[in-house]
Write an enzyme that holds these catalytic residues in place. Structure first.
Site, PDB file in Angstrom:
ATOM      1  CG  ASN A   8      -1.820   1.093   1.374  1.00  0.00           C
ATOM      2  OD1 ASN A   8      -1.755   2.042   0.599  1.00  0.00           O
ATOM      3  ND2 ASN A   8      -2.685   1.015   2.360  1.00  0.00           N
ATOM      4  NE  ARG A  93      -5.872   2.212  -0.270  1.00  0.00           N
ATOM      5  CZ  ARG A  93      -5.957   3.031   0.776  1.00  0.00           C
ATOM      6  NH1 ARG A  93      -4.969   3.090   1.635  1.00  0.00           N
ATOM      7  NH2 ARG A  93      -7.017   3.764   0.949  1.00  0.00           N
ATOM      8  CG  HIS A 181     -11.395   4.898   3.007  1.00  0.00           C
ATOM      9  ND1 HIS A 181     -11.937   6.060   3.507  1.00  0.00           N
ATOM     10  CD2 HIS A 181     -10.052   5.032   3.135  1.00  0.00           C
ATOM     11  CE1 HIS A 181     -10.973   6.859   3.922  1.00  0.00           C
ATOM     12  NE2 HIS A 181      -9.822   6.267   3.698  1.00  0.00           N
ATOM     13  NE  ARG A 241      -6.977  13.225   2.559  1.00  0.00           N
ATOM     14  CZ  ARG A 241      -7.167  11.916   2.399  1.00  0.00           C
ATOM     15  NH1 ARG A 241      -8.171  11.487   1.659  1.00  0.00           N
ATOM     16  NH2 ARG A 241      -6.389  11.047   2.979  1.00  0.00           N
ATOM     17  CD  GLU A 380      -7.279   0.210   4.154  1.00  0.00           C
ATOM     18  OE1 GLU A 380      -6.536   0.465   5.130  1.00  0.00           O
ATOM     19  OE2 GLU A 380      -7.722   1.092   3.415  1.00  0.00           O
TER      20      GLU A 380
END
Ligand code: ADP
Length: 397
Positions: A8, A93, A181, A241, A380
């Site tokens: 990732n 990813r 996500h 963000r 993940e």
């Protein structure tokens, strides 16, 4: 023994995990780790599945080391460490699969070109994902690589949740709500299916609350709506963000404050969110420990926005059966979970303070809360490895 690696790769960090393949096609974590602070002073940490530190290395003067340089070091370590294990595939990813890629893909030159074309849709993430794929291809050209997309889980959500209210031709050009996500939400959907199959078949909101943060409305384990949209900037307040803001603000920054596009991008992606509001930190734990009025305002805004967006998703789902917290804040921050659930008390969420303080699997009050509230750690990397293995098996059969 065969092994699969998942990777990732982000702007300043690379997370990875090594899994050994058992029979029939089960994956056992062997080691995992992270290269952090790329571009500043990189550090590599690898732990065994049991938590033993296998490598702990710093490059204090390594600001010029690139993702590719560091991946070479990682591969050198892996070659020494693997013993009788042979890496048969490596999964990545990849943030954006665009409108075309709704499932993991084996990487080749044609796919890389197609993914490169999507970089403008995810300028802060996609280039780093692709850099890692290219670096691995140079280090080991024969190793099969698989791209797993963060958008894929949301690919089949209803059109009404995909369309932006702008002229149609822009939608046709790909300017639409995608959602991100997805690997995390897919993992959560699977885990919930094992933990409580009946609940997993119902109406569930999963809250991935980390540095990046979003919510996903799932019906029978499938995404039907989510808070992120065209980019990973939309939706909730995040570490740095801004989440959803009136697009008029962006126009104002450019037209009235004469901010160049690059400066606006920097402001919205890296200087806003918890960091921008608090002017202290992007890290939720640091804000909780700070105690200042500004830190409190940032935490309060974060929780208010989660609850507000959740209200919208409850409408998309036509009700709610379960709420699942995950990722760094969702898995560990009891006070943030309590604040969010208090704001959602109207929807039937009632939590048990002791279970919440313990980060227990089920934190809702047994027999009292109308909605089940769970804390499920996401993974993940495992989801990437599972997809990589499944695609490899499918291609071989
Ligand atoms: P990323 O999106 O970078 O993977 P994470 O999922 O690791 O981010 O989440 C990072 C956030 O989780 C930070 O705001 C951090 O403060 C918070 N966090 C991590 N661990 C804890 C903890 N033990 N208690 C409270 N907050 C935590």
């Amino acid at each position: 023994m065969k092994a699969v690696v998942s990777l990732n790769s982000g702007s300043s960090s690379i997370k990875f995990a090594l899994y050994t393949l058992g029979n029939p096609d089960s994956l056992t974590l062997s080691a995992s780790g992270k290269i952090e602070k790329i571009g500043i002073a990189p550090a590599l940490r690898i732990r065994s599945a049991e938590g033993e530190v296998l490598i702990d290395r710093d490059w204090p003067d390594g600001a010029s080391l690139t993702h590719a340089d560091l991946l070479e070091d990682l591969f050198a370590w892996a070659t020494d460490h693997l013993g009788d294990r042979q890496v048969v595939a490596l999964g990545h990813r990849v943030v954006h699969g665009g409108t075309r890629f709704a499932a993991p893909q084996r990487v080749d030159a044609v796919l890389l070109d197609a993914l490169e074309a999507l970089c403008p849709l995810a300028p802060l993430h996609q280039p780093h994902n692709l850099t890692a794929i290219r670096a691995i291809a140079r280090i080991n050209p024969d190793l099969p690589q698989v791209a797993c997309f963060d958008t894929a889980f949301h690919h089949d959500k209803p059109m009404v949740a995909s369309r932006l209210a702008i002229p149609r031709f822009l939608h046709d050009q790909g300017i639409r709500r995608y959602g991100f996500h997805g690997l995390s939400y897919e993992y959560i959907a699977r885990r919930l299916g094992k933990i409580d199959p009946a609940l997993a078949r119902g109406r569930v909101i999963a809250a991935h609350l980390g540095n990046g943060a979003s919510l996903c409305a799932m019906q029978s384990g499938r995404s039907i709506d989510t808070t992120m949209g065209f980019t990973a900037l939309d939706g909730l307040v995040m570490g740095t963000r801004c989440g959803s803001i009136d697009p008029g603000v962006v126009l104002h920054l450019q037209s009235q404050l004469s901010m160049p596009v690059a400066e606006v991008e920097d402001l919205l992606y890296r200087k806003s969110g918890l960091l921008g509001v608090s002017n202290i930190s992007s890290d939720m734990r640091a804000l909780s420990e700070d105690g200042s009025v500004e830190a409190e305002e940032a935490i309060d805004l974060f929780c208010w926005r989660v609850a507000r967006e959740a209200g919208g998703l409850i409408s998309s789902l036509g009700g709610l059966d379960a709420f699942v917290f995950t990722a760094g804040i969702g898995e560990n921050h009891a006070d943030v979970r309590r604040r969010i659930c208090t704001r959602l008390a109207w929807a039937g969420l009632e939590i048990d303070d002791d279970a919440n303080a313990d980060n227990a699997l089920r934190i809702s009050r047994a027999g009292e809360s109308r909605i089940d509230v769970l804390v499920i750690p996401t993974d993940e990397e495992r989801m990437i490895a599972l997809h990589t293995l499944a695609l490899l098996v499918a291609l071989q059969s």
